[in-house]
Motif scaffolding. Sequence first.
Motif, PDB file in Angstrom:
ATOM      1  N   TRP A 133      -5.446  -0.286   1.966  1.00 34.28           N
ATOM      2  CA  TRP A 133      -6.296  -0.976   1.246  1.00 34.28           C
ATOM      3  C   TRP A 133      -6.557  -2.247   1.483  1.00 34.28           C
ATOM      4  O   TRP A 133      -6.455  -3.671   0.656  1.00 34.28           O
ATOM      5  CB  TRP A 133      -5.227  -1.089  -0.225  1.00 34.28           C
ATOM      6  CG  TRP A 133      -4.070  -2.561  -0.200  1.00 34.28           C
ATOM      7  CD1 TRP A 133      -3.659  -2.891   0.590  1.00 34.28           C
ATOM      8  CD2 TRP A 133      -3.340  -2.112  -1.395  1.00 34.28           C
ATOM      9  NE1 TRP A 133      -2.315  -3.007   0.495  1.00 34.28           N
ATOM     10  CE2 TRP A 133      -2.223  -2.791  -0.384  1.00 34.28           C
ATOM     11  CE3 TRP A 133      -3.162  -1.982  -2.868  1.00 34.28           C
ATOM     12  CZ2 TRP A 133      -1.081  -3.466  -1.660  1.00 34.28           C
ATOM     13  CZ3 TRP A 133      -2.267  -1.729  -3.385  1.00 34.28           C
ATOM     14  CH2 TRP A 133      -1.177  -3.032  -2.667  1.00 34.28           C
TER      15      TRP A 133
ATOM     16  N   ASP B 206      -0.295  -3.458   4.126  1.00 29.50           N
ATOM     17  CA  ASP B 206      -1.450  -2.764   3.702  1.00 29.50           C
ATOM     18  C   ASP B 206      -2.043  -1.652   4.675  1.00 29.50           C
ATOM     19  O   ASP B 206      -3.252  -1.151   3.809  1.00 29.50           O
ATOM     20  CB  ASP B 206      -2.460  -4.219   4.484  1.00 29.50           C
ATOM     21  CG  ASP B 206      -1.537  -5.275   3.708  1.00 29.50           C
ATOM     22  OD1 ASP B 206      -1.486  -5.303   2.660  1.00 29.50           O
ATOM     23  OD2 ASP B 206      -1.504  -6.304   4.753  1.00 29.50           O
TER      24      ASP B 206
ATOM     25  N   CYS C   5       1.240  -1.121  -0.062  1.00 31.07           N
ATOM     26  CA  CYS C   5      -0.041  -0.218   0.220  1.00 31.07           C
ATOM     27  C   CYS C   5       0.822   1.094  -0.126  1.00 31.07           C
ATOM     28  O   CYS C   5       0.719   1.997  -0.433  1.00 31.07           O
ATOM     29  CB  CYS C   5      -1.028   0.534   1.523  1.00 31.07           C
ATOM     30  SG  CYS C   5      -2.062   1.461   1.234  1.00 31.07           S
TER      31      CYS C   5
END
Length: 342
Positions: free
Chosen positions: A240, A220, A184
């Motif tokens: 995400w 993430d 991410c």
Amino acid sequence: MLKIGLIGFGFMGKMHFDNYERLMKEGESIQLISICDLQIEELKNSSAEGNIATERDEYDITSYKLYDDIDTMLDNEELDMVDIAIPTYLHAEIACKVLARGYHVLCEKPVAGNSVDGRKMVEAAKQADRKLMIGQCLRFWPAYEYLKEAVADKRFGEVVSGSFFRGSAMPKGWYHDGSLSGGCLLDMHIHDTDIIQWVLGKPLKVSTIAKKVMPGSGYDNVSTNYIYADGKAINAQSDWRLEGDFGFEMTYRVNLEKANIVFKDNIVKVNPNDSEGYVVELSEDSGYYREIKYFIHSILEDTEITVCSPESAVETLEIIEAEMRSADQLGETVELRQGSVV
């Protein structure tokens, strides 16, 4: 007439394809000649998947010259410009090859998987005397352009604080391998890092907290504080892992001495401290359309790329690398080298 070849026909390749077709219909002096992808046979009539809707659900590209090998396309077609819309880890190798063969290059963001490779791309463009631009599309997105202009001309005074957010479900495929996508941080969060650098200048330091939800995917979700000499409070968050029906969201809230500016639900609203708020009238064109139009005109008119120079894209990548180091150290503050990195 600028003759163009497109490399990559995944989600971003389709997004670029839509805008080339629009520009051709509008009478721009360009012609999309060929499309290259390793899976071109499967993609001849394919659907699009991504966090922003493309122009159509199905794509029929059989009227274009189709290739599954880059060298074969370059050997067989007379092109002036190549658009690279392939996975991040391939950017540097392919861009340097294409530049060395004498083509102008528009390359999707991020510039590369690391700043060393990014600098190689900048040098390759200089050696070939060809134009290179990286698709940091928010620099051309009307909502972010407005923020840039408002901060630059100080119409509402100095920036006091700012918060930026971007989130969606995790992309599919190669993105799940953090060693390829950068997670991410490198793929999604870099948009807001780039805007912060573009609008406010390079921070002195960064401090990042980030979490890995799935082993191997990279970080993430991420939250970064950007530290400036004047003490303004700037933060950007990206996530995400917003699954289910969440969809996609990008927002910002910037507070200045005389007003605050809020971007939400594709609307920019200015709230002056001492008068009624108002919605800003903005172009409905996307950043993808406007960045491609800007780049083709820089070639046709032989003008300097100033809005998004490749050097500035490498600077953004260096900030991301500092954020990664900070995240690895559980939020320890990391200083940034000041001045040009290229």
